[in-house]
Design a protein around this motif. Structure first.
Motif, mmCIF file in Angstrom:
data_model
loop_
_atom_site.group_PDB
_atom_site.id
_atom_site.type_symbol
_atom_site.label_atom_id
_atom_site.label_comp_id
_atom_site.label_asym_id
_atom_site.label_seq_id
_atom_site.Cartn_x
_atom_site.Cartn_y
_atom_site.Cartn_z
ATOM 1 N N GLU A 1 25.049 60.201 -19.071
ATOM 2 C CA GLU A 1 23.861 61.038 -19.238
ATOM 3 C C GLU A 1 22.590 60.214 -19.457
ATOM 4 O OE1 GLU A 1 23.818 64.402 -18.870
ATOM 5 O OE2 GLU A 1 25.869 63.943 -18.194
ATOM 6 N N ILE A 2 22.756 58.897 -19.624
ATOM 7 C CA ILE A 2 21.578 58.066 -19.874
ATOM 8 C C ILE A 2 20.599 58.147 -18.714
ATOM 9 C CG2 ILE A 2 20.786 55.669 -20.052
ATOM 10 C CD1 ILE A 2 23.179 55.095 -21.836
ATOM 11 N N GLU A 3 21.121 58.033 -17.496
ATOM 12 C CA GLU A 3 20.236 58.026 -16.322
ATOM 13 C C GLU A 3 19.430 59.319 -16.186
ATOM 14 O OE1 GLU A 3 18.549 58.464 -12.478
ATOM 15 O OE2 GLU A 3 20.169 59.724 -13.268
ATOM 16 N N PRO A 4 20.063 60.521 -16.211
ATOM 17 C CA PRO A 4 19.254 61.744 -16.077
ATOM 18 C C PRO A 4 18.325 61.997 -17.258
ATOM 19 C CG PRO A 4 21.564 62.286 -16.476
ATOM 20 C CD PRO A 4 21.503 60.830 -16.190
ATOM 21 N N LEU A 5 18.734 61.624 -18.472
ATOM 22 C CA LEU A 5 17.867 61.816 -19.631
ATOM 23 C C LEU A 5 16.660 60.883 -19.570
ATOM 24 C CD1 LEU A 5 20.492 62.231 -22.509
ATOM 25 C CD2 LEU A 5 18.935 63.980 -21.621
ATOM 26 N N ALA A 6 16.899 59.628 -19.204
ATOM 27 C CA ALA A 6 15.791 58.679 -19.078
ATOM 28 C C ALA A 6 14.834 59.119 -17.981
ATOM 29 C CB ALA A 6 16.334 57.280 -18.783
ATOM 30 N N HIS A 7 15.401 59.612 -16.883
ATOM 31 C CA HIS A 7 14.559 60.082 -15.791
ATOM 32 C C HIS A 7 13.744 61.300 -16.228
ATOM 33 C CE1 HIS A 7 13.364 61.626 -11.847
ATOM 34 N NE2 HIS A 7 13.600 60.416 -11.375
ATOM 35 N N GLY A 8 14.376 62.168 -17.009
ATOM 36 C CA GLY A 8 13.679 63.361 -17.491
ATOM 37 C C GLY A 8 12.504 63.013 -18.389
ATOM 38 N N LEU A 9 12.697 62.051 -19.292
ATOM 39 C CA LEU A 9 11.623 61.642 -20.186
ATOM 40 C C LEU A 9 10.432 61.084 -19.395
ATOM 41 C CD1 LEU A 9 13.402 59.911 -23.186
ATOM 42 C CD2 LEU A 9 11.979 61.941 -23.264
ATOM 43 N N ALA A 10 10.753 60.199 -18.451
ATOM 44 C CA ALA A 10 9.679 59.605 -17.659
ATOM 45 C C ALA A 10 8.975 60.655 -16.803
ATOM 46 C CB ALA A 10 10.249 58.501 -16.762
#
Length: 309
Positions: free
Chosen positions: A56-65
């Motif tokens: 989930e790191i990738e989609p969460l990081a993408h969401g924040l950015a």
């Protein structure tokens, strides 16, 4: 009332947190990038590494950015609308206090929005870098484009910007007022046109002789008396004018005195003050000017001299 029992509206009232308060400072860039963005990413994603939620790191990081990217676009559009509003207000300005207040408020809003856009830009780019560090992939927004303008600037874009900048410079040159400010004030019941015309002619000639510069007239836009006659003189001689209208609703009875302060502001570097008779406001202007070392010429009203005799 205990703090934890206060509702949202009571808390806002208690601490004065209103949307009108645009005077709070914008954090510096290093705080935006390190203390806010990088620490936010670490707080959210750091505990997910080496766990069953690591995917989930990738989609969460993408969401924040992406949130910051989208917010930057929204505020940027509001900034553009505010710039358009300022242009429209400037073109339709009728010299009224309402128009002056609306223009000042829009300019203040524009400056504040520009600061916010700059801060969000810094945060957005930092978030994109954090995403790339966490995932090893380049950040591509879900919608729109990553606004790294320098990276995307083509020859055509560069030429377009140069054209706009040239247009802005030419427009500014046309609007620029050359010369030195001469402040005029006086009695509202002044009627002798000849005295004002001859006096201002002499002052203008003296300044051109000693400083080799033209003047431009500063006054409060009085509709009667000395200031009105002085404005007529300026129009007849082709002299530019700067009008400092009293803002009665904002300053009440102190409005004319606030105008005095504005005209005597150091950034205008007034060359002198000419007072044709006057009242307490004119007296205040003369005293403040002399305190700043500005030459003050006081001209008595011939009509009142005759009446006294």
């Amino acid at each position: 009332m205990a703090y934890d029992q206060a509702n949202t509206y009571e808390t806002i009232e208690l601490f004065g947190l209103t949307e009108k308060d645009a005077h709070l400072p914008i954090p510096e860039n290093h705080i935006l990038t390190d203390s806010i963005i990088r620490e936010t990413f670490e707080a959210l994603l750091g505990q997910l590494r080496n766990t069953g939620l690591e995917t989930e790191i990738e989609p969460l990081a993408h969401g924040l950015a992406t949130i910051l990217q989208r917010r930057k676009i929204v505020i940027g559009k509001e900034l553009d609308r505010t710039a358009d509003k300022i242009g429209a207000l400037a073109k339709s300005h009728d010299g009224s206090e309402i128009a002056e207040t609306a223009l000042e408020e829009s300019q203040g809003r524009f400056s504040h929005l520009r600061e916010i856009v700059g801060a969000i830009e810094v945060m957005s780019e930092a978030a994109a870098e954090c995403y790339e560090f966490e995932t090893g992939h380049a950040f591509i927004p879900a919608a729109g484009s990553r606004a790294s303008a320098k990276a995307q600037e083509t020859g055509a874009v560069f030429e377009a910007k140069q054209l706009l900048e040239q247009h802005d410079r030419e427009t500014a040159a046309k609007s620029k007022v050359e010369g030195v400010p001469l402040i005029v004030s006086g009695a509202t019941d002044w009627t002798d046109i000849d005295v004002i015309f001859s006096t201002l002619d002499k002052v203008r000639a003296r300044i051109k002789q000693t400083r080799n510069q033209e003047i431009f007239l500063c006054h409060k836009g009085g509709k009667h008396g000395a200031e009105m006659i002085a404005a007529r003189w300026a129009r007849a001689r082709g002299i530019p004018q700067a009008r400092f209208d009293p803002r009665w609703s904002a300053h009440g009875r102190a409005a004319p005195f606030k105008c005095n302060d504005e005209m005597l502001d150091d950034k205008f570097a007034a060359t002198g003050v000419v007072l044709f008779g006057g009242n307490g406001v004119a007296l205040n202007l003369g005293q403040k000017a002399e305190a700043k070392g500005i030459t003050v010429m006081r001209v008595a009203d011939p009509a009142k001299k005759t009446a006294d005799n």
